[in-house]
Design an enzyme around this catalytic site. Structure first.
Site, PDB file in Angstrom:
ATOM      1  N   CYS A  75      11.142   4.524   3.482  1.00  0.00           N
ATOM      2  CA  CYS A  75       9.782   3.968   3.400  1.00  0.00           C
ATOM      3  C   CYS A  75       9.668   2.653   2.637  1.00  0.00           C
ATOM      4  CB  CYS A  75       8.840   4.974   2.755  1.00  0.00           C
ATOM      5  SG  CYS A  75       8.896   6.628   3.447  1.00  0.00           S
ATOM      6  N   HIS A 129       4.720   0.634  -0.700  1.00  0.00           N
ATOM      7  CA  HIS A 129       5.019   2.016  -0.996  1.00  0.00           C
ATOM      8  C   HIS A 129       4.183   2.494  -2.164  1.00  0.00           C
ATOM      9  CE1 HIS A 129       7.341   5.636  -1.998  1.00  0.00           C
ATOM     10  NE2 HIS A 129       7.556   5.633  -0.702  1.00  0.00           N
TER      11      HIS A 129
HETATM   12 CA   LIG Z   1       8.315   6.360   5.917  1.00  0.00          CA
END
Ligand SMILES: [Ca+2]
Length: 496
Positions: A75, A129
């Site tokens: 991510c 994130h």
């Molecule tokens: Ca992800």
């Protein structure tokens, strides 16, 4: 009289052209839809059993990229790649816990670039994130970033005052201490409303912003980060029910490729085993696997419905013709192939992603491109489509503009996609993916170990069952030379 007529005609032409140029000068809006852990496995990408009417209708009025790859299959780094236009190998940030501004303090992010060029930039949900504080990088936005709130209904397990993984996830906290968080359920099938989970509320916040921005003279750049189908697979009951009668196929491969270096594969249940009732050691019971696969697609369909609410509003406000919409999945997903789950590898299922562009610059709505494209291409593409200058920013822009592909003037922008993933002990695997092959070169920085290679031929071995590097040294060398066309990677752990 004739002269007067001519003068009037010229004046009329001048005025009308002036009006036209004023109209043309209104730059397109941008709606960037980020979807967490979305692999290209839904209707528009040929998975007909998946209920994804809204992603599919976006694809029907846009161009979908069939050979799109992330630059790193996890991510936070992948979001850095999208939002800075720089690959992890250029930023030197490969981990969740290191903020990209520590490596590139003066970077001009994609929304920040639009903000500098007169756009109103706003963000909601999982964009950068989460776990980096709730601000989502203040320099990037024209108004305070909106992280989604803690899950606020009572079904989540309580752990005596300590956040569960789910609570941490939804409240954007503590993910940099991910290993320390208590386990929560890997899935939840509850008879609750769409707005009881965060993606419903992200849609509401997005709709509120579209309505507000429509009244402004400024074009907008709106980033909406949806959190499903990331684990835990929490979705209202009705989305689970869509798959109750579907014969969901489980993976037929249960191991990593024959002849692959042992470290190339991840711990097979890694990340998934941070949830209950997943055992730390394979195998999973087939019934658990089946529930996980159903949960992934239930969560995907739930997210699809929330994206649909936003697209409906875009239409209702009359904004669709003036707005470039991009749909992007941050990486692919192992759903049991190779016996592995989630992401964190250099293999095909973890790295192939959906990218769809829709809007005024797509020459052939409903088309597909086989051009090899990467996450980092989105930054320069959006800049080009909006008529902004080619980005000349402090960080390297590793991507290529896809504007020529979207207009139909160009078929491709490169002959391979490039991605990487680190392993412990200073190892880095860098991969080139051509239309037929993938070569991965594993280097160990700070050691004399010779590199190790993986070679896969997707024409003869689409499931990556065997590393063929030893059989085809000339092909390895030919593909390896493509790695040399890229700058030397910054090693995991920083510059040395
Ligand atoms: Ca992800």
């Amino acid at each position: 009289m004739k002269l007067l007529y001519t003068v009037l005609s010229l004046a009329a032409m001048f005025l009308s052209s002036g009006v036209c140029s004023l109209a043309a000068a209104k730059q397109p809006n941008v709606l960037l839809i980020l979807v967490d852990d979305l692999k290209p496995s839904f209707g528009a990408y040929g998975a007909e059993f998946v209920h994804s009417p809204n992603l599919d209708r976006l694809a029907a009025r846009g161009m979908r990229f069939e050979a799109a790859y992330c630059n790193q299959a996890v991510c936070a780094p992948s979001r850095n790649n999208l939002l800075t236009g720089a690959r992890s190998t250029s930023l030197g940030v490969y981990s969740l816990s290191r903020h990209f501004r520590k490596a590139a303090p003066d970077a001009i992010t994609l929304p920040q670039y639009f903000k500098q060029h007169g756009y109103h930039a706003a963000g909601v949900g999982k964009v950068f994130h989460i776990g980096h504080g709730n601000t989502g990088d203040p320099k990037s936005w024209s108004e305070p970033f909106h992280p989604e709130k803690v899950i606020d209904y009572a079904l989540t397990e309580s752990t005596g005052g300590q956040l569960t993984r789910e609570e941490a996830y939804f409240s954007n906290q503590a993910l940099d201490r991910i290993g320390e968080l208590p386990r929560g359920a890997a899935w939840e099938r509850a008879d609750v409303s769409d707005d009881d989970y965060s993606d419903g509320r992200i849609a509401i916040e997005g709709i509120e912003r579209l309505r507000r921005f429509k009244e402004s003279d400024k074009p907008f750049f709106l980033a909406l980060g949806f959190t499903k189908p990331h684990l835990p697979f929490c979705a209202p009951e009705k989305y689970w029910a869509l798959y109750d009668d579907v014969d969901l196929q489980l993976s037929t491969t249960h191991d990593y490729p024959d002849g692959a270096p042992r470290y190339a594969g991840k711990e097979k249940h890694g990340e998934l085993n941070q949830y209950k009732p997943i055992p730390h050691v394979p195998p999973l019971e087939p019934e658990v696997e089946k529930t996980l696969v159903q949960g992934y697609y239930a969560a995907l369909s739930y997210m699809d419905a929330q994206v649909g609410r936003v697209l409906d509003e875009l239409d209702a406000l009359g904004l669709a013709d003036d707005t470039i919409v991009v749909l992007w999945g941050d990486h692919g997903y192992h759903l049991g192939d190779h016996g592995a789950w989630t992401k964190h590898t250099n293999y095909e299922q973890a790295n192939r992603i959906p990218i769809i562009f829709a809007g005024p610059d797509v020459a052939s709505p409903g088309s597909a491109s086989s051009a090899l494209v990467e996450t980092v291409d989105i930054y320069p593409t959006l800049a080009a489509l909006a008529g902004l200058p080619t980005p000349d920013v402090p960080q390297p822009i590793d991507g290529q503009s896809l504007a020529g592909v979207l207009s139909g003037e160009q078929e491709s922008v490169r002959d391979h996609a490039y991605h990487a993933f680190p392993r412990g002990g200073g190892r880095l695997g860098r991969a080139v993916r051509t239309s037929r092959y993938r070569l991965v070169e594993w280097m160990r920085f700070g050691s004399d170990e010779p590199p190790e290679y993986e070679l896969y031929d997707y024409q003869t071995d689409p499931l990556e069952t065997r590393n063929q590097a030893g059989d085809y040294p000339e092909l390895v060398e030919e593909l390896r030379k493509k790695l040399d066309t890229h700058p030397a990677p910054i090693p995991p752990g920083g510059r040395r």
